[in-house]
Design a protein around this motif. Structure first.
Motif, PDB file in Angstrom:
ATOM      1  N   CYS A  53       0.777  -1.236  -0.039  1.00 58.02           N
ATOM      2  CA  CYS A  53       0.167  -0.005  -0.034  1.00 58.02           C
ATOM      3  C   CYS A  53       0.828   1.273   0.019  1.00 58.02           C
ATOM      4  O   CYS A  53       2.133   1.250   0.409  1.00 58.02           O
ATOM      5  CB  CYS A  53      -0.803  -0.016   1.333  1.00 58.02           C
ATOM      6  N   GLU A  54       0.375   2.546  -0.544  1.00 63.13           N
ATOM      7  CA  GLU A  54       0.928   3.611  -0.347  1.00 63.13           C
ATOM      8  C   GLU A  54       0.516   4.010   0.894  1.00 63.13           C
ATOM      9  O   GLU A  54      -0.760   3.743   1.256  1.00 63.13           O
ATOM     10  CB  GLU A  54       0.632   4.505  -1.514  1.00 63.13           C
ATOM     11  N   VAL A  55       1.150   5.099   1.483  1.00 61.74           N
ATOM     12  CA  VAL A  55       0.634   5.653   2.765  1.00 61.74           C
ATOM     13  C   VAL A  55       0.756   7.451   2.526  1.00 61.74           C
ATOM     14  O   VAL A  55       1.783   7.854   2.388  1.00 61.74           O
ATOM     15  CB  VAL A  55       1.535   5.276   3.945  1.00 61.74           C
ATOM     16  N   LEU A  56      -0.562   7.698   2.862  1.00 61.09           N
ATOM     17  CA  LEU A  56      -0.823   9.304   2.666  1.00 61.09           C
ATOM     18  C   LEU A  56      -0.499   9.887   4.293  1.00 61.09           C
ATOM     19  O   LEU A  56      -1.112   9.387   5.044  1.00 61.09           O
ATOM     20  CB  LEU A  56      -2.213   9.638   2.253  1.00 61.09           C
ATOM     21  N   VAL A  57       0.217  10.866   4.140  1.00 60.95           N
ATOM     22  CA  VAL A  57       0.619  11.366   5.389  1.00 60.95           C
ATOM     23  C   VAL A  57       0.322  12.983   5.149  1.00 60.95           C
ATOM     24  O   VAL A  57       0.825  13.733   4.324  1.00 60.95           O
ATOM     25  CB  VAL A  57       2.133  11.178   5.812  1.00 60.95           C
ATOM     26  N   CYS A  58      -0.670  13.535   6.203  1.00 57.10           N
ATOM     27  CA  CYS A  58      -1.074  14.911   6.153  1.00 57.10           C
ATOM     28  C   CYS A  58      -0.512  15.644   7.709  1.00 57.10           C
ATOM     29  O   CYS A  58      -0.698  14.768   8.532  1.00 57.10           O
ATOM     30  CB  CYS A  58      -2.385  15.141   5.884  1.00 57.10           C
ATOM     31  N   ALA A  59      -0.198  16.822   7.735  1.00 58.59           N
ATOM     32  CA  ALA A  59       0.096  17.425   9.060  1.00 58.59           C
ATOM     33  C   ALA A  59      -0.374  18.955   8.921  1.00 58.59           C
ATOM     34  O   ALA A  59      -0.136  19.489   7.764  1.00 58.59           O
ATOM     35  CB  ALA A  59       1.615  17.379   9.275  1.00 58.59           C
ATOM     36  N   CYS A  91       0.424  20.275  -1.420  1.00 60.04           N
ATOM     37  CA  CYS A  91       0.906  18.831  -1.766  1.00 60.04           C
ATOM     38  C   CYS A  91       2.370  18.577  -2.641  1.00 60.04           C
ATOM     39  O   CYS A  91       2.832  19.646  -3.062  1.00 60.04           O
ATOM     40  CB  CYS A  91      -0.375  18.181  -2.439  1.00 60.04           C
ATOM     41  N   ASP A  92       2.652  17.455  -2.633  1.00 65.78           N
ATOM     42  CA  ASP A  92       3.699  17.475  -3.168  1.00 65.78           C
ATOM     43  C   ASP A  92       3.498  17.452  -4.601  1.00 65.78           C
ATOM     44  O   ASP A  92       2.630  17.178  -5.064  1.00 65.78           O
ATOM     45  CB  ASP A  92       4.414  16.270  -2.806  1.00 65.78           C
ATOM     46  N   ASN A  93       4.772  17.101  -5.582  1.00 67.86           N
ATOM     47  CA  ASN A  93       4.686  17.437  -6.936  1.00 67.86           C
ATOM     48  C   ASN A  93       4.404  16.085  -7.699  1.00 67.86           C
ATOM     49  O   ASN A  93       5.170  15.478  -8.113  1.00 67.86           O
ATOM     50  CB  ASN A  93       5.813  17.966  -7.722  1.00 67.86           C
ATOM     51  N   MET A  94       3.256  15.233  -7.018  1.00 64.04           N
ATOM     52  CA  MET A  94       2.861  14.020  -7.622  1.00 64.04           C
ATOM     53  C   MET A  94       1.976  14.227  -8.735  1.00 64.04           C
ATOM     54  O   MET A  94       1.367  15.009  -8.855  1.00 64.04           O
ATOM     55  CB  MET A  94       2.230  13.051  -6.579  1.00 64.04           C
TER      56      MET A  94
END
Length: 238
Positions: free
Chosen positions: A17-23, A63-66
């Motif tokens: 799995c990918e893991v989404l992390v937010c703060a 967000c990141d540059n994905m």
């Protein structure tokens, strides 16, 4: 780095799995969730659940540059995917993109990722889960513990500072959550099923509709099937 995952109970296959992390930037209140992939639907719905977790909407989301979120990176005028633009409009917020290879642009999240490895991945790495839901239940318990952990230098905890000083700065959530919707059509086969082409998965409809072309509206979670304006079937998306 190493990824979390679960064992498919039917096949015994290990699903990574990918893991989404937010703060949040002031309290450093953290949210994390395992996603099936970085695909647009999974990512968008992860962001939606992150907003529901904090119970409000910030003035902006960086967000990141994905590829899932950013079509063209730029220091001044990045261009986002249509789904991200719709999400921003739905939640009345602004989407920003961190500059490429500029970790300071998202320092809170860089720290949150490091903490996630220490306080989520490390405690769970020897446990076996048999569904994404079970994995995320364990992640949620670790996140609650991390957010309630007292700071070493600063007074209070992430949760305390969030509740006392940051939560009331958030805008209210809209009455309905945002979901990416796709529209397609399919002819009902002789086995009274239609096929959602993206998944190559079959969904049943009343046998009286065999041979007809039906409209299908699907999200990451549900599949709705219509004959003209009448909904004839509703399924959980497989």
């Amino acid at each position: 780095g190493d990824k979390l995952g679960y064992v498919d109970p039917s096949s015994g296959e290990w699903i990574t799995c990918e893991v989404l992390v937010c703060a949040l930037p002031y309290s450093h209140y953290i949210y994390a969730e395992a996603l099936r992939s970085q695909k647009q639907e999974d990512f968008i719905n992860g962001l939606r659940r992150a907003l529901e977790f904090i119970g409000g909407v910030p003035q902006s989301i960086k967000c990141d540059n994905m590829r899932t979120a950013v079509v063209r990176s730029s220091r001044y005028e990045p261009r986002f995917t249509e789904a991200m633009e719709y999400l921003a409009a739905h939640y009345a917020t602004t989407i920003l993109a961190a500059r490429v290879r500029k970790p300071r642009d998202k320092g809170s999240v860089e720290k949150a990722v490091d903490l996630s490895y220490k306080h989520i991945y490390a405690p769970l790495r020897h446990q076996t889960f048999h569904s994404l839901e079970a994995l995320n239940g364990a992640i949620r318990r670790q996140i609650e513990s991390l957010n309630n952990r007292p700071f070493k230098i600063r007074e209070g905890s992430r949760r305390q500072i969030f509740m006392d000083e940051e939560r009331d700065k958030l805008k209210e959530l809209p009455s309905a959550p945002y979901q990416v919707k796709h529209v397609t059509e399919s002819k009902v086969q002789r086995n009274d099923h239609v096929i959602v082409g993206q998944d190559r998965h079959q969904y049943s409809v009343p046998y009286t509709l065999i041979g007809k072309r039906l409209k299908i509206i699907y999200t990451a979670d549900t599949v709705e099937i219509y004959d003209a304006l009448k909904r004839v079937a509703l399924h959980k998306r497989s």
